[in-house]
Design an enzyme around this catalytic site. Structure first.
Site, PDB file in Angstrom:
ATOM      1  CG  ASP A   8      -0.236   0.135   2.652  1.00 47.39           C
ATOM      2  OD1 ASP A   8       0.932   0.262   2.790  1.00 47.39           O
ATOM      3  OD2 ASP A   8      -0.966   0.053   3.679  1.00 47.39           O
ATOM      4  CB  CYS A  63       0.871  -2.868   4.919  1.00 45.13           C
ATOM      5  SG  CYS A  63       0.518  -3.854   6.384  1.00 45.13           S
ATOM      6  CB  THR A  65       1.794  -2.704  11.215  1.00 48.35           C
ATOM      7  OG1 THR A  65       0.615  -3.273  10.485  1.00 48.35           O
ATOM      8  CG2 THR A  65       1.501  -1.441  11.891  1.00 48.35           C
ATOM      9  CG  HIS A  96      10.020 -25.124  11.899  1.00 48.76           C
ATOM     10  ND1 HIS A  96       9.802 -25.167  13.195  1.00 48.76           N
ATOM     11  CD2 HIS A  96      10.991 -25.963  11.693  1.00 48.76           C
ATOM     12  CE1 HIS A  96      11.022 -25.677  13.895  1.00 48.76           C
ATOM     13  NE2 HIS A  96      11.616 -26.157  12.878  1.00 48.76           N
ATOM     14  CG  HIS A 131       8.104 -28.788  10.867  1.00 47.07           C
ATOM     15  ND1 HIS A 131       7.889 -28.166  11.872  1.00 47.07           N
ATOM     16  CD2 HIS A 131       9.405 -29.089  10.795  1.00 47.07           C
ATOM     17  CE1 HIS A 131       8.884 -28.139  12.788  1.00 47.07           C
ATOM     18  NE2 HIS A 131      10.152 -28.853  12.230  1.00 47.07           N
TER      19      HIS A 131
HETATM   20  C1  RB5 Z   1      -1.783   2.571   6.534  1.00 47.41           C
HETATM   21  O1  RB5 Z   1      -1.897   3.849   7.325  1.00 47.41           O
HETATM   22  C2  RB5 Z   1      -1.712   1.611   7.513  1.00 47.41           C
HETATM   23  O2  RB5 Z   1      -2.892   1.206   8.241  1.00 47.41           O
HETATM   24  C3  RB5 Z   1      -1.361   0.115   6.723  1.00 47.41           C
HETATM   25  O3  RB5 Z   1      -0.311   0.183   5.890  1.00 47.41           O
HETATM   26  C4  RB5 Z   1      -1.207  -1.109   7.612  1.00 47.41           C
HETATM   27  O4  RB5 Z   1      -0.239  -0.869   8.692  1.00 47.41           O
HETATM   28  C5  RB5 Z   1      -2.358  -1.931   7.998  1.00 47.41           C
HETATM   29  O5  RB5 Z   1      -2.328  -2.955   8.785  1.00 47.41           O
END
Ligand code: RB5
Length: 143
Positions: A8, A63, A65, A96, A131
């Site tokens: 994203d 993304c 996080t 695994h 596994h």
């Molecule tokens: C975008 O601001 C953020 O929410 C997205 O990149 C991600 O971290 C969502 O899990």
């Protein structure tokens, strides 16, 4: 290796740094190339679908996080996506869990760590054995 990569808006810079730093791999970029806010499911699903269809050797999803990307990717049957924040997790995800997608948080890891994580992921091999029987149980849950 042929690697699908998607992201994203939060993952644009990390994606381009990865592609530039790893010329030895062929990256199929299905992520956004814009910093404009977007919805990560729209792009992460494209990577997961490439992995599902066997169009790439593996996928990388990014993304902010890594959490949202991980949730989306793992909704796809046959996809085993691993959100990794260090090399040990990346290596174990292959050994695994036979993970076929690596998920990174662009707001969590920097480029150097991201490259180390990717290399650990790509160089580890599934160990099978006990596994495999666990993965078979995951497949049963998917049915
Ligand atoms: C975008 O601001 C953020 O929410 C997205 O990149 C991600 O971290 C969502 O899990």
């Amino acid at each position: 290796m042929k690697i699908g990569i998607g992201n994203d808006h939060a993952g644009v810079d990390l994606k381009y740094s990865i592609i530039k730093t790893m010329p030895e791999h062929i990256f199929i970029n299905v992520g956004t190339d814009s910093y404009e806010s977007c919805d990560y499911p729209d792009y992460i699903k494209l990577v997961a679908e490439m992995v599902q269809k066997g169009e790439v050797d593996c996928g990388i999803a990014i993304c902010g996080t890594g959490i949202g990307a991980s949730i989306v990717a793992n909704k796809h049957k046959g996809v085993r996506a691993a959100l990794c924040t260090n090399e040990f997790m990346a290596s174990m995800a292959r050994k695994h869990n036979d993970a076929n997608m690596l998920v990174l948080g662009a707001r969590v890891v920097g480029i150097d760590l991201a490259i180390s994580i990717i290399n650990a992921f790509l160089h580890a091999t599934f160990e099978g054995g006990r596994h495999k029987q666990r993965l078979d149980k995951i497949k049963q849950i998917e049915q």
